[in-house]
Structure formats: C-alpha cells, structure tokens
Enzyme design. Structure first.
Site, mmCIF file in Angstrom:
data_model
loop_
_atom_site.group_PDB
_atom_site.id
_atom_site.type_symbol
_atom_site.label_atom_id
_atom_site.label_comp_id
_atom_site.label_asym_id
_atom_site.label_seq_id
_atom_site.Cartn_x
_atom_site.Cartn_y
_atom_site.Cartn_z
ATOM 1 N N TYR A 158 8.135 -12.578 2.179
ATOM 2 C CA TYR A 158 7.448 -11.479 1.490
ATOM 3 C C TYR A 158 6.566 -10.705 2.465
ATOM 4 C CZ TYR A 158 4.610 -9.203 -2.178
ATOM 5 O OH TYR A 158 3.964 -8.298 -2.989
ATOM 6 N N PRO A 287 -3.870 -17.608 1.266
ATOM 7 C CA PRO A 287 -5.055 -16.993 1.878
ATOM 8 C C PRO A 287 -6.356 -17.483 1.231
ATOM 9 C CG PRO A 287 -3.370 -15.342 1.458
ATOM 10 C CD PRO A 287 -2.920 -16.593 0.769
HETATM 11 P P1 NAD Z 1 7.442 -7.498 -10.649
HETATM 12 O O1 NAD Z 1 8.169 -8.691 -10.143
HETATM 13 O O2 NAD Z 1 6.961 -7.511 -12.054
HETATM 14 O O3 NAD Z 1 8.295 -6.172 -10.439
HETATM 15 C C1 NAD Z 1 9.218 -6.001 -9.396
HETATM 16 C C2 NAD Z 1 10.482 -5.389 -9.962
HETATM 17 O O4 NAD Z 1 11.434 -5.170 -8.889
HETATM 18 C C3 NAD Z 1 11.164 -6.310 -10.980
HETATM 19 O O5 NAD Z 1 11.443 -5.609 -12.165
HETATM 20 C C4 NAD Z 1 12.437 -6.756 -10.264
HETATM 21 O O6 NAD Z 1 13.505 -7.032 -11.144
HETATM 22 C C5 NAD Z 1 12.715 -5.567 -9.353
HETATM 23 N N1 NAD Z 1 13.542 -5.916 -8.190
HETATM 24 C C6 NAD Z 1 13.426 -6.993 -7.383
HETATM 25 N N2 NAD Z 1 14.374 -6.952 -6.420
HETATM 26 C C7 NAD Z 1 15.097 -5.834 -6.644
HETATM 27 C C8 NAD Z 1 16.241 -5.250 -6.011
HETATM 28 N N3 NAD Z 1 16.813 -5.824 -4.935
HETATM 29 N N4 NAD Z 1 16.748 -4.100 -6.518
HETATM 30 C C9 NAD Z 1 16.196 -3.513 -7.604
HETATM 31 N N5 NAD Z 1 15.117 -4.023 -8.256
HETATM 32 C C10 NAD Z 1 14.587 -5.172 -7.768
HETATM 33 O O7 NAD Z 1 6.198 -7.258 -9.654
HETATM 34 P P2 NAD Z 1 5.018 -6.185 -9.717
HETATM 35 O O8 NAD Z 1 3.742 -6.913 -9.766
HETATM 36 O O9 NAD Z 1 5.305 -5.154 -10.734
HETATM 37 O O10 NAD Z 1 5.125 -5.560 -8.255
HETATM 38 C C11 NAD Z 1 5.689 -4.271 -8.033
HETATM 39 C C12 NAD Z 1 5.531 -3.920 -6.568
HETATM 40 O O11 NAD Z 1 4.146 -3.890 -6.209
HETATM 41 C C13 NAD Z 1 6.219 -4.908 -5.625
HETATM 42 O O12 NAD Z 1 6.801 -4.196 -4.557
HETATM 43 C C14 NAD Z 1 5.066 -5.745 -5.128
HETATM 44 O O13 NAD Z 1 5.313 -6.271 -3.843
HETATM 45 C C15 NAD Z 1 3.917 -4.747 -5.119
HETATM 46 N N6 NAD Z 1 2.625 -5.430 -5.242
HETATM 47 C C16 NAD Z 1 2.191 -5.910 -6.436
HETATM 48 C C17 NAD Z 1 0.974 -6.565 -6.506
HETATM 49 C C18 NAD Z 1 0.418 -7.098 -7.806
HETATM 50 O O14 NAD Z 1 -0.661 -7.683 -7.795
HETATM 51 N N7 NAD Z 1 1.047 -6.923 -8.941
HETATM 52 C C19 NAD Z 1 0.199 -6.744 -5.348
HETATM 53 C C20 NAD Z 1 0.700 -6.271 -4.143
HETATM 54 C C21 NAD Z 1 1.900 -5.590 -4.106
HETATM 55 N N1 UDP Z 2 -3.627 -20.130 -8.180
HETATM 56 C C1 UDP Z 2 -4.173 -21.211 -8.847
HETATM 57 N N2 UDP Z 2 -3.552 -21.654 -9.978
HETATM 58 C C2 UDP Z 2 -2.421 -21.066 -10.466
HETATM 59 C C3 UDP Z 2 -1.880 -19.961 -9.785
HETATM 60 C C4 UDP Z 2 -2.504 -19.518 -8.636
HETATM 61 O O1 UDP Z 2 -5.209 -21.769 -8.435
HETATM 62 O O2 UDP Z 2 -1.919 -21.519 -11.510
HETATM 63 C C5 UDP Z 2 -4.320 -19.619 -6.963
HETATM 64 C C6 UDP Z 2 -3.422 -19.442 -5.757
HETATM 65 O O3 UDP Z 2 -3.351 -20.641 -5.004
HETATM 66 C C7 UDP Z 2 -4.119 -18.326 -5.013
HETATM 67 C C8 UDP Z 2 -4.735 -17.471 -6.122
HETATM 68 O O4 UDP Z 2 -4.797 -18.304 -7.271
HETATM 69 O O5 UDP Z 2 -5.136 -18.845 -4.206
HETATM 70 C C9 UDP Z 2 -3.919 -16.209 -6.449
HETATM 71 O O6 UDP Z 2 -2.583 -16.592 -6.660
HETATM 72 P P1 UDP Z 2 -1.446 -15.576 -7.109
HETATM 73 O O7 UDP Z 2 -0.150 -16.307 -7.025
HETATM 74 O O8 UDP Z 2 -1.803 -14.934 -8.399
HETATM 75 O O9 UDP Z 2 -1.519 -14.399 -6.027
HETATM 76 P P2 UDP Z 2 -1.564 -14.378 -4.430
HETATM 77 O O10 UDP Z 2 -1.687 -15.759 -3.886
HETATM 78 O O11 UDP Z 2 -0.278 -13.744 -4.040
HETATM 79 O O12 UDP Z 2 -2.761 -13.559 -4.132
#
Ligand code: NAD
Ligand code: UDP
Ligand code: UDP
Length: 335
Positions: A158, A287
């Site tokens: 990722y 992290p």
């Molecule tokens: P999510 O998993 O709910 O949405 C991602 C979508 O992408 C899904 O609907 C999935 O089916 C689709 N997808 C995956 N692989 C694909 C492919 N090869 N072709 C077409 N579609 C595909 O996640 P989200 O939280 O909505 O995240 C959306 C974007 O924002 C992602 O790029 C993620 O990395 C980024 N992002 C989200 C967060 C967060 O906290 N939600 C934080 C940092 C970055």
């Molecule tokens: N985490 C936790 N319990 C859970 C899920 C996540 O303690 O059931 C912790 C995880 O180890 C991380 C933080 O919560 O330190 C955020 O996790 P998440 O997977 O939501 O996002 P990311 O690690 O990608 O920031």
C-alpha cells in the site's frame, strides 16, 4: 463522422470520472458532485473489490450518474473532463489480502488514469495517503517530510504503491504538462465505512454496539487524527476546483490527535456500552503517531475541518446502529 449537437440541453456539462466510486469516500464524493448542480455528469468506476453497489444505490435513479464495473489495472477508454482517482483498497485487512493486486491497482491504475487524462486533457486528482510518511519520526507531518517507510514489510504494498503513484503523477506533470493534484488523506471516518474492513473506528463502534470486547492493538498509546468524511470531501473538491492548485502534494485531515485508548473510551461512553477492553499484539510496522500539518491546505484552500469528533462519531454510530439492525433482521429472517 462525429456529430456535435448545438442544441445540447446541457452545453456546460462537465463529465467527471470517479474511480473507486462504490467505496466509502468515492460514494460520498459522487453524491457531493451530483448535488453541486445540473451541469455535472458523474461516471463512477469500481471493480467492487472492497466497495459495494449499496453505497451508490441511491444515486442510480439520477440520469446524470452512471456506474461502470471496471478494474483500473486495465486501460479505460471514456471521454471525460476531470478525474478523481480513488480506486484502491484502503484498510490494512483489504490491502494485505492480495498485496500484488494492491500494488497493481496503485501503479498500473495510476498509469492508466494518467494516460486517460493525457489523451482527454483532463485535470486529474490522486487520493494519496498519510501512509507515504510511514512510521513518521516528526510530528505533525508536513508535506516536505519524505517519510519513514519499510519497503518490504506487510504495509509496503500500500505505502510503496501509493508512493510510486505519486511519482507517476509528478512525472506526468513535468514530462507531459498534465494538470495533476495529489492529496494526502489522513484517517477519515463516517457512514458507509465497510463494517468488516477492520479499520479502527468501524471496529470499535460495531464492537461497542454489540457489547463485544473492544480490540486494542498494542497498548493503545499510538495516536491517529480522525477527520469526518464531509470535511474531507469538502477539501478534496476545493482542491480540484482551485485553478492554481496543482500539483501538490497537500495534506487533508483533522489535526486533532488522540490515542487509540482515548478513542475506545469515547466510543464506549457515547454508546453507553458495557464492552471491556481486550489487548492484542500491535501489527508489524503500525505507525506510532500520526497528525497532519494542514497549514498548506488552510492557506491555499482556506479549508479546515469543521466537524468535531463527537459530532462525527454520533453520525457514524447512528449509521452502524441502523446497519446492524438491518443485518440482524436479515439473519433472523433467514433462520
Ligand atoms: P474503500 O476500500 O472503501 O474504497 C476503495 C474503492 O476502490 C472500493 O470501492 C474498491 O472496490 C475500489 N477498487 C479497489 N481496487 C480497484 C481496482 N483495481 N479497480 C477499480 N476499483 C477498485 O476505501 P476508501 O476509504 O473509500 O478509500 C478511497 C481512497 O482514499 C483510496 O485510494 C485510499 O487509499 C484513499 N485513502 C483513504 C483514507 C481513509 O481514511 N479512508 C486515508 C488515506 C487514503
Ligand atoms: N486498531 C486497533 N484496534 C482495531 C483496529 C485498529 O487498536 O480493531 C489500531 C491500529 O493498530 C492502528 C490504529 O488503530 O494503530 C488505526 O488503524 P486503522 O486500521 O484504522 O488505520 P491505519 O493503521 O491505516 O491508520
Ligand atoms: N490509457 C487508457 N485510456 C486512454 C489512454 C491511455 O487507459 O484513454 C492507458 C494506455 O493503455 C497506457 C496508459 O494509459 O497503458 C499510459 O498511456 P500513455 O499515453 O501515457 O503511455 P503509452 O500509451 O505511450 O504507453
């Protein structure tokens, strides 16, 4: 011969492509773009890997919305004016399930969407992530920080995939003059998070509502800064529409930092749950701290998050409460 109608009912149409449209953030973005006015058509593309059609079912009656099931690792030939590239599984459980596909989605997906943007001369935005900073050695994280990422660990598919996508966005910008925008999204939460994707807010809310143990990874002293989805979408759209905005990167998130233990106790209190804490090992490369420096977003976009954690959590708890009732209802009906 191409026929260009001079009587088009929507001469000002902007055709906007959203990849990852059936996911958590993508569905909110499509909804927001359609709400912005008649002149906007939205094409939502998704392979439904971690998203679901239920997230966008309410949009399908709108003739300005179209859904296409497609995997962005394959070329896509459509005519559009703007591209938001969100396709990529975002939770550790989902992106580590098939890590090779995760890298392909970020890298091949970025190449294809950039190729599409180049051909159609579209502005294109990349949903990057705070994970490009890895386990950061400075806090808060500024855009100028290069990060501390393990390139061979379980999160690398990722983190490095997203880092390479950023590289591609900047190279297409420099080499081909594309109008590119990179946002680095910090932990965002809200309704339509996938109930089983293991992210901390959805896990804790569901566990609290069910009275199950709250799963704390490590000792819970690690920190995150949680942004409510509406705030994030506001920032994303503002950046895409900012004429002099590109190429970024720009942090979008909420600088209010809390420990995972504090998050757990807030959710337990808000739900009135009797759930107890249950401690599990900290996943590798998790992290220890994360907090965005959003000075750049404040100054460039005049944007900052408005929704306090308790308000956002109230809406999220309501959403999961209703979802769990529907799921229990279906389970009872199936017995
Ligand atoms: P999510 O998993 O709910 O949405 C991602 C979508 O992408 C899904 O609907 C999935 O089916 C689709 N997808 C995956 N692989 C694909 C492919 N090869 N072709 C077409 N579609 C595909 O996640 P989200 O939280 O909505 O995240 C959306 C974007 O924002 C992602 O790029 C993620 O990395 C980024 N992002 C989200 C967060 C967060 O906290 N939600 C934080 C940092 C970055
Ligand atoms: N985490 C936790 N319990 C859970 C899920 C996540 O303690 O059931 C912790 C995880 O180890 C991380 C933080 O919560 O330190 C955020 O996790 P998440 O997977 O939501 O996002 P990311 O690690 O990608 O920031
Ligand atoms: N591409 C696409 N849709 C388009 C134009 C290009 O999916 O409308 C893909 C194309 O298949 C290629 C990638 O985008 O694999 C990169 O295109 P670019 O023109 O930058 O590179 P090239 O085709 O020269 O490799």
């Amino acid at each position: 011969m191409t026929h260009i109608s001079t009587n088009s009912p929507y001469p000002e149409n902007r055709r906007i492509l959203v990849t990852g449209a059936a996911g958590f953030l993508g569905s909110h973005l499509c909804e927001r773009l359609l709400a912005d006015g008649n002149g906007i058509d939205v094409l939502g593309v998704d392979n439904l890997y971690s998203g679901t059609k239920y997230n966008i079912a309410h949009l399908e009656a709108d003739p300005r919305f179209e859904f296409m099931r497609h995997d962005v690792t394959f070329p896509l030939h459509v005519e559009v004016d703007e591209i938001y590239n969100l396709a990529c599984p975002a939770s550790p459980i989902h992106y580590q399930f098939d890590p090779v596909q995760t890298v392909k989605t970020s890298v091949h997906g970025a190449i294809n969407m950039l190729g599409l943007a180049k051909r159609t001369r579209s502005r294109i935005l990349q949903a990057s992530t705070s994970e490009v900073y890895g386990d950061p050695s400075i806090s808060p994280q500024q855009e100028a920080y290069w990060g501390n990422v393990n390139p061979i660990g379980p999160r690398a598919c990722y983190d490095e995939g997203k880092r390479c996508a950023e590289t591609l966005f900047f190279d297409y910008h420099r080499q081909h003059g594309l109008d590119t925008r990179v946002i680095r999204i910090f932990n965002t939460y809200g309704p339509r998070m996938h109930p089983n994707d293991g992210r901390v807010v959805s896990n804790f809310v569901i566990q609290a509502l069910r009275g199950e143990p709250i799963s704390i990874y490590g000792d819970g002293s690690q920190t995150r800064s949680f942004c409510y989805v509406d705030d994030l979408i506001d920032g994303m759209v503002a950046y895409m529409r900012h004429e002099a905005g590109g190429p970024g990167p720009i942090n979008l998130g909420n600088p209010a930092e809390i420990t995972i233990l504090e998050l757990a106790s807030t959710i337990i209190e808000m739900t009135g749950s009797r759930s107890e804490l249950e401690f599990h090992p900290l996943p590798q490369d998790d992290p220890l701290q994360r907090r965005p420096d959003i000075t750049k977003a404040r100054e460039t976009l005049n944007w900052e998050p408005k929704v306090p954690l308790v308000t956002g959590l109230t809406r999220t708890i309501d959403y999961f409460d209703q979802l769990l009732s529907r799921m229990d209802h279906v389970a009872v009906a199936a017995e």
